[in-house]
Design a protein around this motif. Structure first.
Motif, PDB file in Angstrom:
ATOM      1  N   SER A   1      -5.621 -13.136   3.926  1.00 49.46           N
ATOM      2  CA  SER A   1      -6.967 -13.408   3.428  1.00 49.46           C
ATOM      3  C   SER A   1      -7.944 -12.491   4.150  1.00 49.46           C
ATOM      4  CB  SER A   1      -7.357 -14.874   3.673  1.00 49.46           C
ATOM      5  OG  SER A   1      -6.505 -15.742   2.952  1.00 49.46           O
TER       6      SER A   1
ATOM      7  N   TRP B   1       0.564   0.230   0.965  1.00 51.27           N
ATOM      8  CA  TRP B   1      -0.834   0.615   1.182  1.00 51.27           C
ATOM      9  C   TRP B   1      -1.175   1.778   0.250  1.00 51.27           C
ATOM     10  CZ3 TRP B   1      -4.181  -1.762   4.634  1.00 51.27           C
ATOM     11  CH2 TRP B   1      -3.608  -2.714   5.501  1.00 51.27           C
TER      12      TRP B   1
ATOM     13  N   GLY C   1      -1.336 -14.583  -2.173  1.00 51.45           N
ATOM     14  CA  GLY C   1      -1.478 -13.345  -1.424  1.00 51.45           C
ATOM     15  C   GLY C   1      -0.915 -13.461  -0.024  1.00 51.45           C
TER      16      GLY C   1
ATOM     17  N   ASN D   1      -1.744  -6.805  -1.730  1.00 50.39           N
ATOM     18  CA  ASN D   1      -1.707  -8.125  -1.122  1.00 50.39           C
ATOM     19  C   ASN D   1      -0.889  -9.141  -1.911  1.00 50.39           C
ATOM     20  OD1 ASN D   1      -2.457  -9.971   0.885  1.00 50.39           O
ATOM     21  ND2 ASN D   1      -4.223 -10.669  -0.293  1.00 50.39           N
ATOM     22  N   HIS D   2      -0.642  -8.867  -3.174  1.00 46.51           N
ATOM     23  CA  HIS D   2       0.128  -9.766  -4.032  1.00 46.51           C
ATOM     24  C   HIS D   2       1.376  -9.024  -4.509  1.00 46.51           C
ATOM     25  CE1 HIS D   2      -3.095 -12.866  -4.558  1.00 46.51           C
ATOM     26  NE2 HIS D   2      -3.810 -11.824  -4.152  1.00 46.51           N
TER      27      HIS D   2
ATOM     28  N   PHE E   1      -5.508  -5.453  -3.853  1.00 47.50           N
ATOM     29  CA  PHE E   1      -5.668  -6.466  -2.809  1.00 47.50           C
ATOM     30  C   PHE E   1      -5.859  -7.858  -3.404  1.00 47.50           C
ATOM     31  CE2 PHE E   1      -7.700  -9.114   0.333  1.00 47.50           C
ATOM     32  CZ  PHE E   1      -7.039  -8.788   1.502  1.00 47.50           C
TER      33      PHE E   1
ATOM     34  N   GLU F   1      -6.512   0.327   0.292  1.00 53.26           N
ATOM     35  CA  GLU F   1      -6.277  -1.080  -0.035  1.00 53.26           C
ATOM     36  C   GLU F   1      -4.822  -1.452   0.211  1.00 53.26           C
ATOM     37  OE1 GLU F   1      -7.455  -3.344  -3.326  1.00 53.26           O
ATOM     38  OE2 GLU F   1      -9.506  -2.536  -3.421  1.00 53.26           O
ATOM     39  N   TYR F   2      -4.644  -2.687   0.633  1.00 52.52           N
ATOM     40  CA  TYR F   2      -3.318  -3.273   0.839  1.00 52.52           C
ATOM     41  C   TYR F   2      -2.890  -3.972  -0.443  1.00 52.52           C
ATOM     42  CZ  TYR F   2       0.269  -6.325   2.901  1.00 52.52           C
ATOM     43  OH  TYR F   2       1.445  -6.976   3.197  1.00 52.52           O
TER      44      TYR F   2
END
Length: 281
Positions: free
Chosen positions: A221, A250, A218, A204-205, A66, A201-202
Motif C-alpha cells: 500500500s 518495475w 495488491g 503491484n497486482h 501500481f 512504477e511497481y
C-alpha cells in the motif's frame, strides 16, 4: 528537437487525471495538482530468466500497473520483434487480440507466445500505435523493451536496438536482487537524452494470465499518492539509477524523449519504457 516543446510535453504527461470540475473551477489556478498512477505499456511474461528453453506466454497491455487502474484500448502495434544473438524475428503477425480486466475496467490488449530454442538474451521490442489521451489532448506512444534470458548466458542485454526512443540498461534487468540498483541510459535515435524525466512504477497486482486480469489484492500500500508513480531524472549523460526496494516487476518510462512530436495534427509524447524484475534474496 524543440526543447521547449519537450518540456511542455513532459509537464502535460506528469499532470494526470485532474478532475474536470477542478479544471473548470475559478480556483483551479490555485489548486494543487492531484497525483495519480502513470500510463505504462506492459510487456509481460512471468519470469525474465529461465534455466532452460521452452515456450513463454507474452501479454501486451496498456495500463496503470501500481493500482491496476484504468486499462487503455490498444490498436494493432506498428511493430513487435525479438532479437537473440543478433538475429531479429518479427512477431507482429503472431499477436492475437484479448480483453484485459483491471480493477476499474476492461481494455483491448494482445497476447502471443514465443518458443525459446537457444541460450542467451531475448530482447523483445514493442512499438505500439499512438494512443490518444483525451484528458491531456495528446497522443502517447510508449516504445517498450523487455529482456528474457535463457541459461544465464548474457548476449544482448546491453545492446542498443536502434529504437526511436529507448532505455539501454547498464545492469542486467533480469539479474538484480531486491534492494539492488538498476541503471539505464535514456536515448533518442541512439543519442543520450540529458536530464530526461523518468517515471517509475511497481507492478503491484500480479497478472493472472489465464483470466487476462490483474489480481485484486495488491502486494503493498502506498503511504501517499506521491509513492504510486515515482519520478527521477537522468543526469547530463542521460543516465539514471534506481534502487528497487521490493522483489517483482518495475517499469521505467522516459517521457517525451523520442524525435516524433506530432501525430494526426496533435502533440505526441514518444516515450521509452523498459521492464526490470528484481528477485527476492
Amino acid at each position: 528537437m524543440n526543447q521547449a516543446r519537450i518540456l511542455i510535453s513532459k509537464k502535460k504527461r506528469s499532470v494526470s487525471y485532474v478532475k474536470k470540475a477542478a479544471l473548470l473551477s475559478i480556483c483551479a489556478l490555485f489548486a494543487a495538482v492531484l497525483p495519480a498512477s502513470a500510463h505504462f505499456q506492459m510487456l509481460y511474461t512471468p519470469e525474465m530468466i529461465l534455466d532452460k528453453g521452452g515456450e513463454i506466454p507474452l501479454k501486451l497491455v496498456f495500463t496503470h500497473p501500481f493500482e491496476a487502474g484504468h486499462t487503455m484500448d490498444m490498436e494493432t502495434p506498428q511493430g513487435f520483434f525479438v532479437v537473440n544473438k543478433q538475429k531479429k524475428t518479427d512477431l507482429l503477425k503472431t499477436l492475437k487480440p484479448i480483453t484485459w480486466t483491471s480493477l476499474e475496467n476492461k481494455g483491448r490488449g494482445f497476447e502471443t507466445s514465443f518458443k525459446m530454442r537457444g541460450m542467451g538474451d531475448y530482447v523483445f521490442c514493442l512499438v505500439p500505435a499512438p494512443y490518444f489521451e483525451k484528458s491531456e489532448d495528446i497522443y502517447i506512444q510508449q516504445i517498450t523493451k523487455m529482456i528474457v534470458n535463457n541459461g544465464s548466458l548474457p548476449t544482448e542485454w546491453d545492446a542498443d536496438m536502434g529504437l526511436k526512443a529507448e532505455i539501454v540498461p547498464l545492469d542486467k534487468p533480469y539479474a538484480i536482487w531486491a534492494g539492488g540498483m538498476f541503471r539505464g541510459v535514456v536515448k533518442s535515435e541512439g543519442k543520450p537524452v540529458p536530464f530526461a524525466e523518468v517515471e517509475v512504477e511497481y507492478m503491484n497486482h500480479r497478472p493472472d494470465l489465464k483470466k487476462n486480469a490483474f489480481e485484486r489484492k495488491g502486494a503493498v500500500s502506498a503511504p501517499h499518492d506521491a509513492f504510486v508513480t515515482l519520478t527521477i531524472k537522468a543526469d547530463a549523460n542521460g543516465t539514471f539509477a534506481f534502487a528497487m526496494p521490493k522483489e517483482g516487476w518495475w517499469g521505467f518510462a522516459a517521457l517525451g524523449v523520442g524525435p516524433d512530436t506530432e501525430f494526426k495534427g496533435k502533440e505526441l509524447s514518444q516515450d521509452a519504457v523498459i521492464w526490470v524484475q528484481a528477485a527476492k534474496m
